[in-house]
Design a protein around this motif. Structure first.
Motif, mmCIF file in Angstrom:
data_model
loop_
_atom_site.group_PDB
_atom_site.id
_atom_site.type_symbol
_atom_site.label_atom_id
_atom_site.label_comp_id
_atom_site.label_asym_id
_atom_site.label_seq_id
_atom_site.Cartn_x
_atom_site.Cartn_y
_atom_site.Cartn_z
ATOM 1 N N GLY A 148 16.985 1.862 8.143
ATOM 2 C CA GLY A 148 17.564 0.713 7.578
ATOM 3 C C GLY A 148 17.219 -0.412 6.464
ATOM 4 N N SER A 149 15.740 0.358 6.003
ATOM 5 C CA SER A 149 15.028 0.391 4.768
ATOM 6 C C SER A 149 14.327 2.035 3.783
ATOM 7 N N PRO A 150 13.999 2.260 2.840
ATOM 8 C CA PRO A 150 13.471 3.037 2.864
ATOM 9 C C PRO A 150 12.689 3.238 2.744
ATOM 10 N N PRO A 151 11.785 5.173 3.276
ATOM 11 C CA PRO A 151 10.564 4.955 3.400
ATOM 12 C C PRO A 151 9.457 4.277 2.716
ATOM 13 N N ARG A 152 7.856 3.924 3.420
ATOM 14 C CA ARG A 152 6.802 3.211 2.640
ATOM 15 C C ARG A 152 6.349 4.324 2.134
ATOM 16 N N ASP A 153 5.128 4.643 1.642
ATOM 17 C CA ASP A 153 4.392 5.379 1.288
ATOM 18 C C ASP A 153 3.003 4.644 1.901
ATOM 19 N N ARG A 154 2.775 3.553 2.715
ATOM 20 C CA ARG A 154 2.199 3.036 3.319
ATOM 21 C C ARG A 154 2.444 1.982 3.913
ATOM 22 N N PRO A 155 1.282 2.180 5.143
ATOM 23 C CA PRO A 155 2.110 0.547 6.501
ATOM 24 C C PRO A 155 1.855 -0.457 5.902
ATOM 25 N N ASP A 156 3.251 -1.484 6.239
ATOM 26 C CA ASP A 156 2.265 -2.983 6.413
ATOM 27 C C ASP A 156 1.049 -3.286 5.865
ATOM 28 N N GLY A 157 0.431 -3.901 5.351
ATOM 29 C CA GLY A 157 -1.216 -4.247 5.537
ATOM 30 C C GLY A 157 -2.195 -3.210 4.685
ATOM 31 N N ALA A 158 -1.808 -2.732 4.353
ATOM 32 C CA ALA A 158 -2.467 -0.910 3.929
ATOM 33 C C ALA A 158 -3.312 -1.521 2.645
ATOM 34 N N ASN A 159 -4.432 -0.904 2.106
ATOM 35 C CA ASN A 159 -4.752 -0.867 1.076
ATOM 36 C C ASN A 159 -4.283 0.399 0.029
ATOM 37 N N PRO A 160 -3.186 0.401 -1.110
ATOM 38 C CA PRO A 160 -3.326 1.749 -1.216
ATOM 39 C C PRO A 160 -4.460 2.310 -1.999
ATOM 40 N N ASN A 161 -5.696 0.910 -2.425
ATOM 41 C CA ASN A 161 -7.076 1.724 -3.299
ATOM 42 C C ASN A 161 -8.202 2.155 -2.050
ATOM 43 N N ARG A 162 -7.770 2.193 -0.887
ATOM 44 C CA ARG A 162 -8.690 2.014 0.285
ATOM 45 C C ARG A 162 -8.747 3.653 0.549
ATOM 46 N N TYR A 165 -8.936 21.619 9.579
ATOM 47 C CA TYR A 165 -10.462 20.823 10.456
ATOM 48 C C TYR A 165 -11.190 20.359 9.266
ATOM 49 N N TYR A 166 -10.976 18.981 8.566
ATOM 50 C CA TYR A 166 -12.191 18.891 7.572
ATOM 51 C C TYR A 166 -12.486 17.033 8.126
ATOM 52 N N VAL A 167 -14.104 16.948 8.235
ATOM 53 C CA VAL A 167 -15.297 15.894 7.996
ATOM 54 C C VAL A 167 -14.982 14.506 7.618
ATOM 55 N N ASP A 168 -14.444 14.846 6.383
ATOM 56 C CA ASP A 168 -14.575 13.252 5.542
ATOM 57 C C ASP A 168 -13.799 13.066 4.345
ATOM 58 N N ALA A 169 -13.336 12.172 4.105
ATOM 59 C CA ALA A 169 -12.530 12.198 2.600
ATOM 60 C C ALA A 169 -12.991 13.123 1.293
ATOM 61 N N LYS A 170 -14.537 13.727 1.066
ATOM 62 C CA LYS A 170 -14.749 14.315 0.223
ATOM 63 C C LYS A 170 -14.284 15.666 0.368
ATOM 64 N N SER A 171 -13.977 15.839 1.800
ATOM 65 C CA SER A 171 -13.738 17.636 1.437
ATOM 66 C C SER A 171 -12.658 17.677 1.405
ATOM 67 N N CYS A 172 -11.183 16.490 1.128
ATOM 68 C CA CYS A 172 -9.803 17.325 0.389
ATOM 69 C C CYS A 172 -9.486 16.065 0.198
ATOM 70 N N ARG A 173 -8.660 16.168 -1.026
ATOM 71 C CA ARG A 173 -8.222 15.369 -1.811
ATOM 72 C C ARG A 173 -7.140 14.318 -0.863
ATOM 73 N N ARG A 174 -7.011 12.960 -1.359
ATOM 74 C CA ARG A 174 -6.199 12.309 -0.873
ATOM 75 C C ARG A 174 -4.636 12.418 -0.633
ATOM 76 N N SER A 175 -3.861 12.638 0.220
ATOM 77 C CA SER A 175 -2.597 13.261 0.623
ATOM 78 C C SER A 175 -1.314 11.882 0.152
ATOM 79 N N PRO A 176 -0.665 12.135 -1.155
ATOM 80 C CA PRO A 176 0.398 11.178 -1.339
ATOM 81 C C PRO A 176 1.361 10.884 -0.087
ATOM 82 N N SER A 177 1.939 12.116 0.340
ATOM 83 C CA SER A 177 2.088 12.118 1.457
ATOM 84 C C SER A 177 1.933 11.687 3.080
ATOM 85 N N VAL A 178 0.397 11.255 3.138
ATOM 86 C CA VAL A 178 0.032 10.543 4.399
ATOM 87 C C VAL A 178 0.793 9.532 5.335
ATOM 88 N N PHE A 179 1.389 8.638 4.832
ATOM 89 C CA PHE A 179 2.381 7.958 5.988
ATOM 90 C C PHE A 179 3.493 8.136 5.109
#
Length: 260
Positions: free
Chosen positions: A243-257, A209-223
């Motif tokens: 039919g396509s390679p796996p994406r590291d983020r969904p369409d429209g996601a901001n990679p810096n967010r 369990y974690y409560v916010d983004a500061k509690s653990c690092r951002r995962s490169p495999s979250v998507f």
């Protein structure tokens, strides 16, 4: 008429309802007319009908239902953490399509309603396996029917709140807001935690369990849940189905967010 109304409000992506573009009223319409949910409702009513027909005493029926209410979050946690987020299903050709359908597609694009709901071919047998033996051990046929009906009912509740967590809507109740925030973190910050949907008791017990983004690092495999392009080269079956390679983020996601 409903389909026409939904299309006119541009909440479809072409293959699924897009929860990121829907409001609460539109969600209610989509949810209450969705075939999977209607099937759960029908099976739950049949189960409770069998319970009434085979009824002997309230005590075993009530204990059966309460046992399912207690066990269900723990079972869901175990399935979510160790099976849905496991990496063994996509490494076997004959289970790769199953893994893609039951969870990979949902993390690739968390707002698509069609892949948010599990396939009844997978969910109903799982609910039956979990609930019916418990109910039968406690109250025989009536207990088994009550337990299965309770499992289906809880699943409907889970699925609705799961939709809320991906909906373009801020809940008014504080406890639903917190629930949604924790699940959003699971999808947009780090998938190795906050496995619960309506309850995070198991996450607290097993230290995920974690409560916010500061509690653990951002995962490169979250998507992609670890099924990145290197894994896709070694185990291509999910990629072939997509039919396509796996994406590291969904369409429209901001990679810096970062999720908040």
């Amino acid at each position: 008429m409903i389909t026409s109304t939904l299309k006119n409000t541009s909440i479809r992506t072409g293959r699924s309802f897009d929860l990121g573009k829907m409001n609460l009223r539109q969600l209610w319409i989509a949810y209450l007319t969705y075939p999977t949910i209607l099937l759960y409702f029908a099976l739950a009513l049949c189960s409770f009908g069998i319970m009434v027909h085979t009824f002997v005493s309230w005590l075993p029926v009530c204990i059966s239902i309460m046992s399912v209410v207690f066990v269900y979050p723990l079972v869901w946690y175990a399935i979510h953490r160790f099976i849905l987020h496991g990496r063994f299903l996509y490494r076997v050709k004959w289970t790769s399509a199953l893994w893609k359908r039951i969870h990979f597609d949902h993390h690739q694009d968390p707002h698509l309603l069609d892949v948010l709901f599990g396939s009844p071919l997978n969910t109903i047998p799982t609910i039956a396996i979990v609930t019916i033996p418990i109910g039968f051990a406690i109250g025989q046929a009536a207990g088994a029917a009550a337990a299965f009906g309770a499992g289906l009912t809880i699943t409907c509740i889970y699925e609705f709140f799961h939709c809320i967590q991906h909906l373009n809507y801020k809940p008014k109740m504080a406890w639903i807001q917190r629930m949604k925030q924790r699940h959003v973190l699971h999808h947009f910050h780090n998938e190795n935690g906050n496995y619960g949907i309506t309850s995070f008791i198991a996450d607290r017990l097993f230290r995920s369990y974690y409560v916010d983004a500061k509690s653990c690092r951002r995962s490169p495999s979250v998507f992609n849940l670890g099924y990145d392009q290197d894994e896709a080269k070694r185990y291509p079956w999910v990629m072939d189905l997509t039919g396509s390679p796996p994406r590291d983020r969904p369409d429209g996601a901001n990679p810096n967010r970062n999720a908040a």
